[in-house]
Design an enzyme around this catalytic site. Sequence first.
Site, PDB file in Angstrom:
ATOM      1  N   GLU A  64       0.768  -1.065  -0.057  1.00 53.28           N
ATOM      2  CA  GLU A  64       0.113   0.059   0.001  1.00 53.28           C
ATOM      3  C   GLU A  64       0.988   1.124  -0.052  1.00 53.28           C
ATOM      4  O   GLU A  64       2.174   1.193   0.701  1.00 53.28           O
ATOM      5  CB  GLU A  64      -0.943  -0.061   1.314  1.00 53.28           C
ATOM      6  CG  GLU A  64      -1.704   1.165   1.529  1.00 53.28           C
ATOM      7  CD  GLU A  64      -2.176   1.182   2.965  1.00 53.28           C
ATOM      8  OE1 GLU A  64      -1.603   0.731   3.911  1.00 53.28           O
ATOM      9  OE2 GLU A  64      -3.315   1.752   3.069  1.00 53.28           O
ATOM     10  N   ASN A 124      -6.913   6.331  -1.615  1.00 52.82           N
ATOM     11  CA  ASN A 124      -5.957   5.365  -1.321  1.00 52.82           C
ATOM     12  C   ASN A 124      -6.265   4.174  -2.318  1.00 52.82           C
ATOM     13  O   ASN A 124      -7.273   3.407  -2.161  1.00 52.82           O
ATOM     14  CB  ASN A 124      -6.031   4.708   0.175  1.00 52.82           C
ATOM     15  CG  ASN A 124      -4.999   4.001   0.640  1.00 52.82           C
ATOM     16  OD1 ASN A 124      -4.268   3.492  -0.184  1.00 52.82           O
ATOM     17  ND2 ASN A 124      -4.695   3.923   1.965  1.00 52.82           N
ATOM     18  N   LYS A 141      -9.560   2.210  -1.899  1.00 51.00           N
ATOM     19  CA  LYS A 141      -9.788   1.618  -0.549  1.00 51.00           C
ATOM     20  C   LYS A 141     -11.084   1.647   0.056  1.00 51.00           C
ATOM     21  O   LYS A 141     -11.467   2.991   0.185  1.00 51.00           O
ATOM     22  CB  LYS A 141      -8.747   1.960   0.355  1.00 51.00           C
ATOM     23  CG  LYS A 141      -8.661   1.275   1.671  1.00 51.00           C
ATOM     24  CD  LYS A 141      -7.373   1.756   2.492  1.00 51.00           C
ATOM     25  CE  LYS A 141      -7.176   1.133   3.820  1.00 51.00           C
ATOM     26  NZ  LYS A 141      -5.805   1.608   4.597  1.00 51.00           N
ATOM     27  N   GLU A 160      -6.350   8.607   7.852  1.00 48.13           N
ATOM     28  CA  GLU A 160      -6.974   8.185   6.567  1.00 48.13           C
ATOM     29  C   GLU A 160      -8.074   8.767   6.465  1.00 48.13           C
ATOM     30  O   GLU A 160      -8.724   8.936   5.228  1.00 48.13           O
ATOM     31  CB  GLU A 160      -6.872   6.538   6.527  1.00 48.13           C
ATOM     32  CG  GLU A 160      -5.316   5.802   6.437  1.00 48.13           C
ATOM     33  CD  GLU A 160      -5.258   4.640   5.955  1.00 48.13           C
ATOM     34  OE1 GLU A 160      -4.921   3.776   6.650  1.00 48.13           O
ATOM     35  OE2 GLU A 160      -5.976   4.343   4.917  1.00 48.13           O
ATOM     36  N   CYS A 186      -4.691  -3.146   2.775  1.00 45.29           N
ATOM     37  CA  CYS A 186      -4.359  -2.804   4.226  1.00 45.29           C
ATOM     38  C   CYS A 186      -5.798  -3.165   5.209  1.00 45.29           C
ATOM     39  O   CYS A 186      -6.081  -4.546   5.247  1.00 45.29           O
ATOM     40  CB  CYS A 186      -4.013  -1.433   4.582  1.00 45.29           C
ATOM     41  SG  CYS A 186      -3.092  -1.541   6.007  1.00 45.29           S
ATOM     42  N   ASN A 211       0.237  -1.058   5.258  1.00 41.29           N
ATOM     43  CA  ASN A 211       1.270  -0.401   5.982  1.00 41.29           C
ATOM     44  C   ASN A 211       0.635  -0.389   7.377  1.00 41.29           C
ATOM     45  O   ASN A 211      -0.460   0.362   7.824  1.00 41.29           O
ATOM     46  CB  ASN A 211       1.212   1.268   5.608  1.00 41.29           C
ATOM     47  CG  ASN A 211       2.030   1.355   4.320  1.00 41.29           C
ATOM     48  OD1 ASN A 211       2.736   2.422   4.202  1.00 41.29           O
ATOM     49  ND2 ASN A 211       2.023   0.409   3.525  1.00 41.29           N
TER      50      ASN A 211
END
Length: 325
Positions: A64, A124, A141, A160, A186, A211
Amino acid sequence: MSAARHRPWRQPAEEHAMARLVTIAAAQLGPIARNDSRSHVVERLIAHLREARRMGCDLVVFPELALTTFFPRWYMTNQIEIDSFFERSMPGPETQPLFNEAKRLSLGFYIGYAELTPEGQHFNTSILVGKDGQLIGKYRKVHLPGHREHDPARRFQHLEKRYFDLSDTGFKVWRGFGGVLGMAICNDRRWPETYRVMGLQGAEMILLGYNTPVHNPPAPDHDDLSLFHNQLVMQAGAYQNGCWVIGVAKAGNEEGVPMIGGSQIIAPSGVTVAATRGDGDEMAVACCDLDACASYKSTTFNFAVHRMPQHYGLIVERKGAEPPP
Ligand code: ING
């Protein structure tokens, strides 16, 4: 070849036709510093490509946000500074060498990065690129963890929800490399719905980068279990959907925040068949037989025969748990 399905070395020609083998490289990255240039990072990614070619791979899976440091660990208000971590085009000038080398080496790849669209949306994102250098699919994401506002109680932030917009793709799958492939990123890997939605589309291999800080501030008691939880959720997702799962870390101490390694290639049996050992730039490789999915998808997890969606309504209708009065 997954260990569970050893085959005689010399197999009848017709069975050869049955083996859909994809040799996968889980291309783990160590830390990326805040001031590391994209060109310098691309050199590391290209080194992985060349090792993958030497190892006879077909497809390389990167983490990621593989082009920059994990910037959501910092609270920022200057949008110029925030946008400096995003790609306006992929490939762009600094990433074109990666695409060129992958095509030259006839390697497909998955890579995660921060996407800034021409309309100004921030995602993302991950993409899947074929051996011919063409884009096969794009994923944005779904599960954005962390928080939106600065949390002074945290040693580091996880913003995020602040920096990324909600996914407008959901979970899709694409045909490629002889099979049906899906993508996730992730935190998605912690939610069973991620795998099941792609499993219901016939996914035979799910690629995902992550991550993951060792320390999750709201739950310090989980820290010692972070590698266990990482493996648990991906092995469960693989087994319960009869598909391969490839999880790849950006690992190591990145800007003062230790992040887990634990990159691994998991067979439809749920068995991890290859894994990294350290937390730097390291590759784990396995020859994956996509036909190994069949013995799970056609028996224990034959969805069409065994699932009972008439009893699963709450999974879609209800967001938070509602215990009885
Ligand atoms: N990182 C972490 C992850 O889901 C996290 C966030 C860590 C959630 C530990 C829960 C526990 O692996 C990203 N980038 O989603």
